[in-house]
Design a protein around this motif. Sequence first.
Motif, short mmCIF file in Angstrom:
data_model
loop_
_atom_site.label_atom_id
_atom_site.label_comp_id
_atom_site.label_asym_id
_atom_site.label_seq_id
_atom_site.Cartn_x
_atom_site.Cartn_y
_atom_site.Cartn_z
N MET A 1 0.83 -1.20 0.00
CA MET A 1 0.00 0.00 0.00
C MET A 1 0.87 1.26 0.00
SD MET A 1 -3.27 1.16 0.22
CE MET A 1 -4.30 -0.04 1.01
N ALA A 2 1.98 1.24 0.75
CA ALA A 2 2.86 2.41 0.79
C ALA A 2 3.44 2.71 -0.58
CB ALA A 2 3.97 2.19 1.82
N GLU A 3 3.77 1.67 -1.33
CA GLU A 3 4.30 1.87 -2.68
C GLU A 3 3.24 2.51 -3.58
OE1 GLU A 3 5.76 -1.85 -4.17
OE2 GLU A 3 7.18 -2.07 -2.53
N ASP A 4 2.01 2.08 -3.43
CA ASP A 4 0.91 2.63 -4.23
C ASP A 4 0.72 4.11 -3.91
OD1 ASP A 4 0.52 0.13 -5.34
OD2 ASP A 4 -1.09 -0.40 -3.95
N LYS A 5 0.83 4.46 -2.63
CA LYS A 5 0.69 5.86 -2.23
C LYS A 5 1.79 6.70 -2.87
CE LYS A 5 -1.52 4.97 2.22
NZ LYS A 5 -1.38 5.09 3.67
N GLU A 6 3.01 6.16 -2.90
CA GLU A 6 4.13 6.89 -3.50
C GLU A 6 3.91 7.12 -4.99
OE1 GLU A 6 6.80 8.51 -2.30
OE2 GLU A 6 5.86 8.13 -0.37
N VAL A 7 3.32 6.12 -5.66
CA VAL A 7 3.03 6.25 -7.10
C VAL A 7 2.09 7.44 -7.31
CG1 VAL A 7 1.86 5.16 -9.06
CG2 VAL A 7 3.44 3.83 -7.67
N ILE A 8 1.06 7.54 -6.48
CA ILE A 8 0.09 8.62 -6.60
C ILE A 8 0.73 9.98 -6.29
CG2 ILE A 8 -1.99 9.62 -5.55
CD1 ILE A 8 -3.05 6.71 -5.34
N ILE A 9 1.50 10.04 -5.21
CA ILE A 9 2.14 11.30 -4.82
C ILE A 9 3.13 11.75 -5.89
CG2 ILE A 9 3.70 12.37 -3.13
CD1 ILE A 9 2.31 10.49 -1.03
N ASP A 10 3.92 10.83 -6.41
CA ASP A 10 4.88 11.17 -7.47
C ASP A 10 4.16 11.67 -8.72
OD1 ASP A 10 7.00 10.47 -5.85
OD2 ASP A 10 7.31 8.50 -6.78
N TYR A 11 3.06 11.01 -9.07
CA TYR A 11 2.27 11.42 -10.23
C TYR A 11 1.76 12.85 -10.04
CZ TYR A 11 -1.84 11.75 -13.28
OH TYR A 11 -2.77 12.17 -14.19
N LEU A 12 1.22 13.15 -8.87
CA LEU A 12 0.68 14.48 -8.60
C LEU A 12 1.78 15.54 -8.62
CD1 LEU A 12 -1.90 13.63 -5.81
CD2 LEU A 12 -2.40 14.41 -8.13
N LYS A 13 2.93 15.22 -8.08
CA LYS A 13 4.04 16.18 -8.06
C LYS A 13 4.55 16.45 -9.48
CE LYS A 13 5.66 15.44 -3.36
NZ LYS A 13 6.72 14.89 -2.51
N LYS A 14 4.63 15.42 -10.30
CA LYS A 14 5.10 15.59 -11.68
C LYS A 14 4.14 16.43 -12.50
CE LYS A 14 7.73 11.31 -11.90
NZ LYS A 14 7.74 9.93 -12.35
N LYS A 15 2.85 16.30 -12.24
CA LYS A 15 1.83 17.02 -12.98
C LYS A 15 1.51 18.40 -12.39
CE LYS A 15 0.70 13.77 -15.96
NZ LYS A 15 0.63 13.94 -17.40
N ALA A 16 2.06 18.72 -11.23
CA ALA A 16 1.69 19.94 -10.50
C ALA A 16 1.88 21.22 -11.31
CB ALA A 16 2.45 20.02 -9.19
N ALA A 17 2.88 21.25 -12.16
CA ALA A 17 3.15 22.47 -12.92
C ALA A 17 2.07 22.76 -13.96
CB ALA A 17 4.51 22.37 -13.61
N THR A 18 1.41 21.72 -14.44
CA THR A 18 0.42 21.92 -15.49
C THR A 18 -1.02 21.65 -15.06
OG1 THR A 18 0.76 19.64 -16.26
CG2 THR A 18 2.05 21.36 -17.33
N LYS A 19 -1.19 20.84 -14.03
CA LYS A 19 -2.55 20.46 -13.62
C LYS A 19 -2.54 20.15 -12.12
CE LYS A 19 -6.06 17.06 -14.90
NZ LYS A 19 -6.34 15.87 -15.68
N SER A 20 -3.38 20.84 -11.36
CA SER A 20 -3.36 20.64 -9.91
C SER A 20 -4.44 19.69 -9.41
CB SER A 20 -3.50 21.98 -9.19
OG SER A 20 -4.76 22.56 -9.48
N LYS A 21 -5.50 19.50 -10.17
CA LYS A 21 -6.59 18.61 -9.76
C LYS A 21 -6.78 17.52 -10.81
CE LYS A 21 -7.40 21.14 -6.18
NZ LYS A 21 -6.26 21.06 -5.31
#
Length: 78
Positions: free
Chosen positions: A1-21
Amino acid sequence: MAEDKEVIIDYLKKKAATKSKHYFKDFTELFPDKKPREVKKILSELVNEGVIEYWSSGSTTMYGLVGTGKQTAAEGEA
């Protein structure tokens, strides 16, 4: 589960510059081998931990990192 959470957090951080939601569908695409209910559980845990937050337009619910997005500055100003 922790690995899955990291996947989501990394995805959101990578996309933060162009899309926040992001739509729920965006996250199910990250985990093609998981059922939507499993992905929802991971997202809910991240919300409960205060890492991500729900954002609702009234007709749809989206997810984003806490403190990101244009509406964050306006929230609390009433």
